[in-house]
Design a protein around this motif. Structure first.
Motif, mmCIF file in Angstrom:
data_model
loop_
_atom_site.group_PDB
_atom_site.id
_atom_site.type_symbol
_atom_site.label_atom_id
_atom_site.label_comp_id
_atom_site.label_asym_id
_atom_site.label_seq_id
_atom_site.Cartn_x
_atom_site.Cartn_y
_atom_site.Cartn_z
ATOM 1 N N GLU A 135 65.955 66.500 -13.288
ATOM 2 C CA GLU A 135 64.683 66.342 -12.581
ATOM 3 C C GLU A 135 64.572 64.952 -11.950
ATOM 4 O O GLU A 135 64.045 64.800 -10.841
ATOM 5 N N ARG A 136 65.083 63.935 -12.623
ATOM 6 C CA ARG A 136 65.043 62.578 -12.073
ATOM 7 C C ARG A 136 65.930 62.464 -10.837
ATOM 8 O O ARG A 136 65.579 61.799 -9.861
ATOM 9 N N TYR A 137 67.104 63.090 -10.889
ATOM 10 C CA TYR A 137 67.982 63.067 -9.721
ATOM 11 C C TYR A 137 67.348 63.791 -8.543
ATOM 12 O O TYR A 137 67.502 63.377 -7.385
ATOM 13 N N LEU A 138 66.634 64.882 -8.801
ATOM 14 C CA LEU A 138 65.948 65.592 -7.726
ATOM 15 C C LEU A 138 64.878 64.704 -7.102
ATOM 16 O O LEU A 138 64.676 64.723 -5.881
ATOM 17 N N GLU A 139 64.182 63.928 -7.935
ATOM 18 C CA GLU A 139 63.184 62.994 -7.408
ATOM 19 C C GLU A 139 63.847 61.902 -6.575
ATOM 20 O O GLU A 139 63.346 61.526 -5.500
ATOM 21 N N LEU A 141 66.610 62.159 -4.950
ATOM 22 C CA LEU A 141 67.097 62.754 -3.709
ATOM 23 C C LEU A 141 65.984 62.804 -2.666
ATOM 24 O O LEU A 141 66.238 62.609 -1.469
ATOM 25 N N GLN A 142 64.781 63.042 -3.123
ATOM 26 C CA GLN A 142 63.646 63.075 -2.195
ATOM 27 C C GLN A 142 63.342 61.684 -1.636
ATOM 28 O O GLN A 142 62.839 61.549 -0.519
ATOM 29 N N ARG A 143 63.683 60.641 -2.400
ATOM 30 C CA ARG A 143 63.369 59.283 -1.964
ATOM 31 C C ARG A 143 64.538 58.603 -1.244
ATOM 32 O O ARG A 143 64.398 57.479 -0.760
ATOM 33 N N THR A 150 72.051 59.282 -0.196
ATOM 34 C CA THR A 150 71.963 60.734 -0.332
ATOM 35 C C THR A 150 73.245 61.317 -0.913
ATOM 36 O O THR A 150 73.216 62.162 -1.815
ATOM 37 N N GLU A 154 73.551 63.244 -4.455
ATOM 38 C CA GLU A 154 73.986 64.640 -4.413
ATOM 39 C C GLU A 154 75.221 64.866 -5.280
ATOM 40 O O GLU A 154 75.351 65.910 -5.935
#
Length: 214
Positions: A135-139, A141-143, A150, A154
């Motif tokens: 979940e932290r990596y997904l956050e 990625l958004q930033r 990126t 990824e």
């Protein structure tokens, strides 16, 4: 724009791992220091059984076994000409085995109980840890604001996602085995000795009487 820094994330991951180990230690303490009988009730057990039965029409055994399994909330996992594998809810496992003699004469039976409590708990803790990291990596990625950032996120996200899916699959499989016991039923036609066979049967009984008295 300044490049996205991944170092803080790795620090958070390390802290998360430490907290996970502390959580596991606390769970162990609760399991061993609770009320009497609490540990046994919270164990994760995989039950299996193999039963060999004799009956005059063994080919009819699997269908009757499936019907018996359904009456105990189970189902057939695999059916063959004279054998069947059924899955039975763990809480009804003993009741099902007690009803099996109605299907034929029990020639042989083996029952096993595999305690997988430690493995079960470890998988749940590890999956919880990996889920939070993912979940932290997904956050992140958004930033991400640069191509380099990126790509870095990824790459790590791909690795973590693979670990997440692997742990999730293992946990689901293990919990399925815990919730549903496996019973293999094999049906055979009883072997009746002919005239010569009865002679040897009588000799065997006589020899036993000579050496062993009940």
């Amino acid at each position: 724009m300044r490049p996205l820094l991944l170092v803080p994330l790795f620090a958070l991951v390390a802290c998360s791992t430490s907290r996970v180990h502390e959580r596991a230690d606390v769970m162990d303490g609760l399991a061993t220091g609770g009320a009497p009988g609490a540990a046994e009730q919270n164990r994760s057990i995989i039950h299996r059984a193999t039963v060999q039965l004799e009956r005059d029409e063994p080919e009819q055994g699997p269908a009757q076994a499936i019907a018996l399994a359904k009456s105990h909330g189970g189902y057939a996992q695999q059916a063959m000409t004279q054998a069947v594998v059924v899955r039975i809810p763990a809480e009804r496992f003993e009741g099902f085995l007690a009803a099996v003699p109605a299907l034929g004469t029990v020639a042989n039976k083996s029952v096993s109980a595999d305690d997988v409590t430690d493995t079960h708990r470890d998988l749940k803790v590890r999956l919880d840890n990996v889920t939070r990291i993912r979940e932290r990596y997904l956050e992140l990625l958004q930033r991400a604001v640069t191509v380099e950032d990126t790509l870095k996120v990824e790459k790590e996200l791909e690795r973590i996602t693979l670990e997440y899916e692997t742990l999730k699959s293992r946990l689901e499989g293990l919990e399925g085995s815990i919730a549903l016991s496996t019973v293999y039923l094999d049906f055979q036609r009883p072997v009746r000795p002919g005239p010569v066979g009865w002679v040897f049967y009588g000799l065997g009984k006589g020899l036993k009487w000579l050496f062993v008295w009940d």
